[in-house]
Design a protein around this motif. Structure first.
Motif, mmCIF file in Angstrom:
data_model
loop_
_atom_site.group_PDB
_atom_site.id
_atom_site.type_symbol
_atom_site.label_atom_id
_atom_site.label_comp_id
_atom_site.label_asym_id
_atom_site.label_seq_id
_atom_site.Cartn_x
_atom_site.Cartn_y
_atom_site.Cartn_z
ATOM 1 N N ARG A 1 43.776 49.313 38.664
ATOM 2 C CA ARG A 1 42.474 48.973 38.768
ATOM 3 C C ARG A 1 42.152 48.616 39.981
ATOM 4 O O ARG A 1 40.748 48.462 40.177
ATOM 5 N N PHE A 2 42.741 48.530 41.181
ATOM 6 C CA PHE A 2 42.068 48.334 42.487
ATOM 7 C C PHE A 2 41.440 49.637 43.144
ATOM 8 O O PHE A 2 40.617 49.399 44.049
ATOM 9 N N SER A 3 41.574 50.828 42.268
ATOM 10 C CA SER A 3 41.002 52.082 42.691
ATOM 11 C C SER A 3 39.766 51.944 43.398
ATOM 12 O O SER A 3 39.197 52.330 44.661
ATOM 13 N N VAL A 4 38.693 51.822 42.279
ATOM 14 C CA VAL A 4 37.236 52.043 42.661
ATOM 15 C C VAL A 4 36.779 51.230 43.719
ATOM 16 O O VAL A 4 36.120 51.334 44.564
ATOM 17 N N PRO A 5 37.093 49.680 43.426
ATOM 18 C CA PRO A 5 36.660 48.696 44.390
ATOM 19 C C PRO A 5 37.179 49.206 45.894
ATOM 20 O O PRO A 5 36.347 48.730 46.713
ATOM 21 N N VAL A 6 38.368 49.380 45.918
ATOM 22 C CA VAL A 6 39.091 50.053 47.413
ATOM 23 C C VAL A 6 38.296 51.176 47.909
ATOM 24 O O VAL A 6 38.008 51.092 48.988
ATOM 25 N N SER B 1 50.411 36.371 46.792
ATOM 26 C CA SER B 1 50.577 35.664 45.444
ATOM 27 C C SER B 1 49.145 35.742 44.752
ATOM 28 O O SER B 1 49.265 35.904 43.386
ATOM 29 N N ILE B 2 48.090 36.077 45.319
ATOM 30 C CA ILE B 2 46.842 36.253 44.746
ATOM 31 C C ILE B 2 46.900 37.622 44.049
ATOM 32 O O ILE B 2 46.568 37.660 42.947
ATOM 33 N N LEU B 3 47.557 38.643 44.662
ATOM 34 C CA LEU B 3 47.771 40.010 43.658
ATOM 35 C C LEU B 3 48.692 39.723 42.706
ATOM 36 O O LEU B 3 48.064 40.485 41.632
ATOM 37 N N LEU B 4 49.462 39.159 42.623
ATOM 38 C CA LEU B 4 50.619 38.933 41.538
ATOM 39 C C LEU B 4 49.878 38.090 40.613
ATOM 40 O O LEU B 4 49.889 38.411 39.291
ATOM 41 N N ILE B 5 49.068 37.094 40.834
ATOM 42 C CA ILE B 5 48.301 36.138 39.894
ATOM 43 C C ILE B 5 47.353 36.911 39.059
ATOM 44 O O ILE B 5 47.102 36.911 38.135
ATOM 45 N N SER B 6 46.564 37.354 40.001
ATOM 46 C CA SER B 6 45.415 38.420 39.495
ATOM 47 C C SER B 6 45.852 39.348 38.398
ATOM 48 O O SER B 6 45.158 39.632 37.424
ATOM 49 N N PHE B 7 46.979 40.091 38.966
ATOM 50 C CA PHE B 7 47.318 41.212 37.930
ATOM 51 C C PHE B 7 47.927 40.530 36.606
ATOM 52 O O PHE B 7 47.590 41.155 35.538
ATOM 53 N N ILE B 8 48.916 39.464 36.839
ATOM 54 C CA ILE B 8 49.077 38.860 35.354
ATOM 55 C C ILE B 8 47.988 38.414 34.562
ATOM 56 O O ILE B 8 47.861 38.731 33.424
ATOM 57 N N MET B 9 46.852 37.856 35.245
ATOM 58 C CA MET B 9 45.724 37.582 34.673
ATOM 59 C C MET B 9 44.848 38.752 33.848
ATOM 60 O O MET B 9 44.669 38.619 32.886
ATOM 61 N N MET B 10 44.894 40.138 34.641
ATOM 62 C CA MET B 10 44.501 41.213 34.246
ATOM 63 C C MET B 10 45.151 41.768 32.911
ATOM 64 O O MET B 10 44.490 42.018 31.489
ATOM 65 N N VAL B 11 46.670 41.699 32.996
ATOM 66 C CA VAL B 11 47.394 41.988 31.826
ATOM 67 C C VAL B 11 47.089 41.052 30.490
ATOM 68 O O VAL B 11 46.962 41.259 29.357
ATOM 69 N N TYR B 12 47.088 39.835 31.026
ATOM 70 C CA TYR B 12 47.058 38.810 29.890
ATOM 71 C C TYR B 12 45.477 38.834 29.169
ATOM 72 O O TYR B 12 45.506 39.022 27.753
ATOM 73 N N GLU B 13 44.455 39.279 29.823
ATOM 74 C CA GLU B 13 43.191 39.349 29.364
ATOM 75 C C GLU B 13 43.146 40.629 28.472
ATOM 76 O O GLU B 13 42.777 40.619 27.115
ATOM 77 N N ARG C 1 35.679 42.229 36.077
ATOM 78 C CA ARG C 1 36.456 41.154 35.678
ATOM 79 C C ARG C 1 36.659 40.479 37.084
ATOM 80 O O ARG C 1 36.883 40.980 38.213
ATOM 81 N N TYR C 2 36.708 39.022 36.846
ATOM 82 C CA TYR C 2 37.268 38.149 37.860
ATOM 83 C C TYR C 2 38.504 38.543 38.421
ATOM 84 O O TYR C 2 38.716 38.789 39.701
ATOM 85 N N SER C 3 39.250 38.650 37.533
ATOM 86 C CA SER C 3 40.715 39.258 37.753
ATOM 87 C C SER C 3 40.855 40.391 38.728
ATOM 88 O O SER C 3 41.588 40.685 39.719
ATOM 89 N N VAL C 4 40.148 41.450 38.189
ATOM 90 C CA VAL C 4 39.921 42.754 39.067
ATOM 91 C C VAL C 4 39.437 42.468 40.271
ATOM 92 O O VAL C 4 39.882 43.169 41.411
ATOM 93 N N LEU C 5 38.474 41.780 40.513
ATOM 94 C CA LEU C 5 37.883 41.454 41.753
ATOM 95 C C LEU C 5 38.765 41.007 42.885
ATOM 96 O O LEU C 5 39.018 41.358 43.879
ATOM 97 N N PHE C 6 39.625 39.974 42.335
ATOM 98 C CA PHE C 6 40.618 39.217 43.115
ATOM 99 C C PHE C 6 41.901 40.198 43.363
ATOM 100 O O PHE C 6 42.490 40.263 44.568
ATOM 101 N N TYR C 7 42.109 40.968 42.325
ATOM 102 C CA TYR C 7 43.443 41.932 42.596
ATOM 103 C C TYR C 7 42.932 43.042 43.483
ATOM 104 O O TYR C 7 43.948 43.315 44.456
ATOM 105 N N ALA C 8 41.617 43.579 43.271
ATOM 106 C CA ALA C 8 41.339 44.573 44.303
ATOM 107 C C ALA C 8 41.206 44.200 45.849
ATOM 108 O O ALA C 8 41.744 44.895 46.710
ATOM 109 N N VAL C 9 40.671 43.042 45.998
ATOM 110 C CA VAL C 9 40.487 42.561 47.522
ATOM 111 C C VAL C 9 41.749 42.191 47.942
ATOM 112 O O VAL C 9 42.055 42.491 49.193
ATOM 113 N N SER C 10 42.804 41.345 47.266
ATOM 114 C CA SER C 10 43.984 41.456 47.771
ATOM 115 C C SER C 10 44.834 42.487 48.116
ATOM 116 O O SER C 10 45.708 42.607 48.915
#
Length: 331
Positions: free
Chosen positions: A51-56, A219-231, A250-259
């Motif tokens: 999911r980092f793809s398009v934002p990146v 840390s942000i990358l891992l936490i945001s990915f866990i949140m994505m999967v949880y959602e 999604r907030y989680s994707v935003l933090f995941y892609a940026v990190s």
């Protein structure tokens, strides 16, 4: 980040886009079975990982343009003609052609209504929304590149959060009216684009910061990915159709892609991260635009025979797409 690493990240991102599209079959099946120990669950996980793809891609676009025009006067006419000829004309051509096919080459009032809608709101094919986003970013680039301001970056971040889930649910809980914008709305993506510009404008400061805080990025990358999967699992097990929550907004994707982007960038600062041949990387990167446009047509053919064979289909889509357009590009 030099051109070599930008090209590698562009290749990784287009492969991630292809993975998202090929794992659609697994998403459909997982939504029915909800089997966490199935191959479908694995491919759903892979789908979220990509999911980092398009934002990146959007961040890279801002960074690349800022690299070209940093401390350089922009001729507006020249800039817009160049950008439109590179992105706008192919987008317009393929939109009209695909729409003509869809309308059996009948040009009537509905054809023109659909044409306007697909050019400015969604895109005629499910991945063409990206062109609407990037053309809007190009439209404002000559003006926002003059703004080197972290407050402006923060404002764009807040505006982007407004358009991302779960802001709608927060507003609903508070009893506040929430305006829904199309997924291609500029302020749903402009933070990413300007982040790339801002990074280039303040590159030396970013290098010091990113090199120092790599652990935080991980840390942000891992936490945001866990949140994505949880959602994903939460809504799946509550029988919410996956297309209602499985998106980039999604907030989680935003933090995941940026990190993800920042961590990749930080790893390229001190020492070489890869040792691939530069000419080969450049050649593959050069065809990513064509791969993005046409891969869905190749995927539709593969789906006829391999709809449920996700791993084989993904491998073949990546292989066939790149081989075809590298071959064509050599002529």
């Amino acid at each position: 980040m030099n051109l070599y690493y930008s090209n590698i990240l562009r290749i990784v991102s287009i492969i991630a886009v292809l993975i998202i599209h090929t794992t659609y079959a697994s998403q459909k099946q997982f939504a029915v079975d909800l089997n966490l120990w199935s191959f479908d669950a694995f491919f759903v996980l892979l789908n979220q990982l990509a999911r980092f793809s398009v934002p990146v891609f959007v961040i890279l676009s801002g960074y690349g343009l800022a690299s070209k025009y940093h401390q350089k006067e922009i001729n507006l006419k020249e800039f817009y003609v160049q950008r439109f000829s590179k992105i706008g004309i192919p987008f317009l051509f393929w939109t009209i052609l695909l729409l003509l096919i869809r309308h059996s080459f009948i040009i009537d009032e509905k054809f023109f209504y659909d044409l306007i809608y697909y050019l400015f709101v969604t895109g005629v094919d499910y991945h063409f929304y990206f062109f609407i986003i990037i053309l809007q970013c190009y439209l404002v680039f000559p003006f926002i590149i003059k703004i080197n301001n972290k407050i402006f970056l923060l404002i764009l971040f807040i505006l982007q959060l407004y358009n991302y889930s779960p802001t709608d649910k927060i507003f609903g809980f508070l009893g506040v009216s929430y305006i829904i914008f199309p997924s291609t709305f500029l302020f749903s993506w402009l933070f990413y684009f300007y982040l790339g510009i801002f990074l280039k404008q303040n590159e030396e400061k970013f290098k010091l910061f990113l090199a120092k805080y790599q652990f935080l990025l991980v840390s942000i990358l891992l936490i945001s990915f866990i949140m994505m999967v949880y959602e994903y699992l939460y809504y799946s097990f509550n029988r919410v159709p996956f297309y209602n929550y499985d998106h980039f907004h999604r907030y989680s994707v935003l933090f995941y892609a940026v990190s993800f982007f920042m961590l990749f960038y930080s790893l390229t600062i001190k020492k070489p991260l890869f040792s691939f041949r530069e000419d080969l990387v450049s050649k593959i990167s050069h065809v990513t635009f064509a791969v993005y446009i046409f891969h869905t047509q190749i995927l539709r053919i593969l789906d006829i025979y391999l709809f449920s064979f996700v791993a084989i289909k993904t491998f073949l889509l990546i292989l066939i797409s790149f081989i075809i357009f590298i071959y064509i590009n050599n002529f």
